[in-house]
Scaffold this motif. Structure first.
Motif, mmCIF file in Angstrom:
data_model
loop_
_atom_site.group_PDB
_atom_site.id
_atom_site.type_symbol
_atom_site.label_atom_id
_atom_site.label_comp_id
_atom_site.label_asym_id
_atom_site.label_seq_id
_atom_site.Cartn_x
_atom_site.Cartn_y
_atom_site.Cartn_z
ATOM 1 N N ILE A 54 45.230 33.614 35.388
ATOM 2 C CA ILE A 54 45.829 34.417 36.344
ATOM 3 C C ILE A 54 46.354 32.763 36.933
ATOM 4 N N PHE A 68 49.355 36.240 34.011
ATOM 5 C CA PHE A 68 47.958 36.664 33.511
ATOM 6 C C PHE A 68 47.807 37.271 32.339
ATOM 7 N N ALA A 172 43.572 41.141 39.783
ATOM 8 C CA ALA A 172 44.333 40.163 39.585
ATOM 9 C C ALA A 172 44.640 38.961 40.980
ATOM 10 N N TYR A 176 42.677 36.027 42.932
ATOM 11 C CA TYR A 176 43.971 34.575 43.429
ATOM 12 C C TYR A 176 44.212 34.584 43.975
#
Length: 181
Positions: A54, A68, A172, A176
């Motif tokens: 990611i 990603f 994802a 992050y």
């Protein structure tokens, strides 16, 4: 001294060649490594998100873009497709954005009004747009079947809030940014 430098150079070249040839992935690696998160499991396919892949490519709140890798295991064809997703996020359409926009921030998330408002808004527009390129195809043992120019399979597609693409993209984003989308 020159002999040592030649050996070192040979060792480095060998290491680079070996490491560049090991991008193939097997079903066992996907199933057994904590690096890969399985989103869906059914009789025909599994989809894995590579948590280590990611990357943030745009940070311009409320707009975000992440890139990603995903691996789709097609059990009927006995192949693994290696893909890259570019996901564009509009944080105004996140759960927090919907609650704020509808002046529901003082109500608990579990209230029926909040749940209903968020569900309707997410089904109308999830706030995520994805593009997907497949870059390689392997058999289940990791032997390369195809590798070449990436194949665009989807470009700028609005993601349905009930789809696997949505779940992968949100996972994802949460990995992050550590917030609720």
């Amino acid at each position: 001294m020159l002999l040592r430098l030649i050996r070192l150079f040979t060792l480095i070249v060998t290491f680079v060649c070996i490491s560049s040839a090991t991008f193939a992935i097997s079903l066992g690696e996907l199933q057994n490594s904590p690096q890969f998160w399985r989103e869906r499991h059914d009789s025909s396919s599994d989809i894995y998100l590579d948590l280590n892949s990611i990357q943030n490519t745009l940070y311009n709140p409320p707009k975000y873009t992440l890139k990603f890798k995903v691996y789709t295991v097609d059990k009927k064809e006995n192949i693994i497709a290696d893909g890259e997703i570019i996901a564009d996020y509009d944080y105004n359409k996140s759960i927090e954005g919907i609650i704020k926009r509808n002046n529901l921030s003082k109500m608990p998330y579990t209230s029926e009004k909040v749940k209903s408002t968020v569900k309707k808004a997410k089904l109308k527009d999830s706030g995520i747009v994805n593009s997907l390129k497949v870059s390689a195809i392997y058999n289940l043992n990791g032997k390369e079947i195809y590798s070449g120019n990436p194949i665009k399979t989807a470009e700028n597609i609005k993601v349905d809030a009930t789809s696997s693409a949505y779940i992968l993209s949100v996972k994802a984003f949460k990995q992050y940014y550590k917030v609720t989308f």
